[in-house]
Enzyme design. Sequence first.
Site, PDB file in Angstrom:
ATOM      1  NE  ARG A  24      -2.069  -1.362   3.431  1.00  0.00           N
ATOM      2  CZ  ARG A  24      -2.436  -0.888   4.704  1.00  0.00           C
ATOM      3  NH1 ARG A  24      -3.590  -0.443   5.153  1.00  0.00           N
ATOM      4  NH2 ARG A  24      -1.486  -1.274   5.843  1.00  0.00           N
ATOM      5  CG  ASN A  42      -3.784  -4.719   3.327  1.00  0.00           C
ATOM      6  OD1 ASN A  42      -3.066  -4.684   2.293  1.00  0.00           O
ATOM      7  ND2 ASN A  42      -3.113  -4.339   4.595  1.00  0.00           N
TER       8      ASN A  42
END
Length: 99
Positions: A24, A42
Amino acid sequence: MAEGDGLISVDYEVFGKVQNVFFRKHTQAQGKKLGVVGWVQNTDYGTVQGQIQGPIFKVRQLQEWLRKTGSPKSRIEKADFHNEKKITQLEHSDFCIVK
Protein backbone atom coordinates in the site's frame (compact mmCIF):
# COMPACT_ATOMS: atom_id res chain seq x y z
CA MET A 1 -10.17 12.22 -28.55
CA ALA A 2 -6.79 10.49 -28.78
CA GLU A 3 -5.68 7.82 -26.30
CA GLY A 4 -4.13 9.70 -23.40
CA ASP A 5 -6.60 12.60 -23.46
CA GLY A 6 -9.22 13.07 -20.75
CA LEU A 7 -9.68 11.64 -17.29
CA ILE A 8 -10.64 8.11 -16.30
CA SER A 9 -11.43 6.22 -13.13
CA VAL A 10 -10.68 2.52 -12.70
CA ASP A 11 -11.02 0.10 -9.79
CA TYR A 12 -8.38 -2.57 -9.17
CA GLU A 13 -7.57 -5.63 -7.12
CA VAL A 14 -4.10 -7.17 -6.89
CA PHE A 15 -3.56 -10.84 -5.97
CA GLY A 16 -0.46 -12.65 -4.68
CA LYS A 17 1.88 -11.82 -1.81
CA VAL A 18 0.72 -8.22 -1.50
CA GLN A 19 0.07 -7.82 2.23
CA ASN A 20 2.76 -7.30 4.88
CA VAL A 21 5.22 -6.22 2.15
CA PHE A 22 4.53 -2.43 2.21
CA PHE A 23 2.45 -2.74 -0.99
CA ARG A 24 0.00 0.00 0.00
CA LYS A 25 2.79 2.43 0.91
CA HIS A 26 4.59 1.82 -2.39
CA THR A 27 1.33 2.06 -4.36
CA GLN A 28 0.57 5.41 -2.73
CA ALA A 29 4.09 6.67 -3.47
CA GLN A 30 3.91 5.54 -7.11
CA GLY A 31 0.48 7.13 -7.52
CA LYS A 32 1.73 10.43 -6.15
CA LYS A 33 4.86 10.24 -8.32
CA LEU A 34 2.70 9.77 -11.43
CA GLY A 35 0.28 12.51 -10.37
CA VAL A 36 -2.86 10.38 -10.11
CA VAL A 37 -5.33 10.26 -7.22
CA GLY A 38 -7.30 7.49 -5.56
CA TRP A 39 -6.97 5.05 -2.72
CA VAL A 40 -5.55 1.65 -1.74
CA GLN A 41 -6.48 -0.78 1.04
CA ASN A 42 -5.94 -4.34 2.21
CA THR A 43 -8.87 -6.74 1.98
CA ASP A 44 -9.82 -9.38 4.53
CA TYR A 45 -8.87 -12.14 2.08
CA GLY A 46 -5.26 -11.25 1.35
CA THR A 47 -5.53 -8.97 -1.66
CA VAL A 48 -5.10 -5.23 -2.12
CA GLN A 49 -7.83 -3.15 -3.77
CA GLY A 50 -8.42 0.45 -4.66
CA GLN A 51 -9.25 3.05 -7.26
CA ILE A 52 -7.13 5.19 -9.57
CA GLN A 53 -8.23 8.46 -11.20
CA GLY A 54 -6.36 10.76 -13.52
CA PRO A 55 -5.26 11.32 -17.11
CA ILE A 56 -5.53 8.11 -19.14
CA PHE A 57 -1.80 7.87 -19.86
CA LYS A 58 -0.84 8.21 -16.19
CA VAL A 59 -3.53 5.76 -15.02
CA ARG A 60 -2.22 3.23 -17.57
CA GLN A 61 1.30 3.66 -16.12
CA LEU A 62 0.08 2.85 -12.60
CA GLN A 63 -1.92 -0.11 -13.93
CA GLU A 64 1.25 -1.50 -15.48
CA TRP A 65 3.15 -0.94 -12.20
CA LEU A 66 0.40 -2.77 -10.27
CA ARG A 67 0.45 -5.61 -12.80
CA LYS A 68 4.22 -6.14 -12.97
CA THR A 69 6.23 -4.26 -10.33
CA GLY A 70 4.59 -3.59 -6.96
CA SER A 71 6.63 -3.23 -3.80
CA PRO A 72 10.12 -4.78 -3.69
CA LYS A 73 9.08 -7.76 -1.52
CA SER A 74 5.71 -8.40 -3.19
CA ARG A 75 4.97 -11.27 -5.57
CA ILE A 76 2.11 -10.32 -7.87
CA GLU A 77 0.07 -13.18 -9.30
CA LYS A 78 -2.39 -10.97 -11.17
CA ALA A 79 -4.06 -7.58 -11.15
CA ASP A 80 -7.71 -7.17 -12.15
CA PHE A 81 -9.08 -3.86 -13.36
CA HIS A 82 -12.80 -3.13 -13.62
CA ASN A 83 -15.43 -0.36 -13.65
CA GLU A 84 -13.32 1.79 -15.97
CA LYS A 85 -15.16 4.96 -16.95
CA LYS A 86 -14.49 8.41 -18.30
CA ILE A 87 -14.91 11.18 -15.74
CA THR A 88 -15.10 14.94 -16.11
CA GLN A 89 -13.40 15.75 -12.80
CA LEU A 90 -11.41 13.96 -10.13
CA GLU A 91 -13.38 12.62 -7.17
CA HIS A 92 -10.31 12.47 -4.88
CA SER A 93 -7.77 15.15 -3.99
CA ASP A 94 -4.86 12.83 -3.11
CA PHE A 95 -3.74 9.21 -3.20
CA CYS A 96 -4.66 7.76 0.22
CA ILE A 97 -4.10 4.56 2.15
CA VAL A 98 -7.42 3.37 3.61
CA LYS A 99 -7.04 1.42 6.86
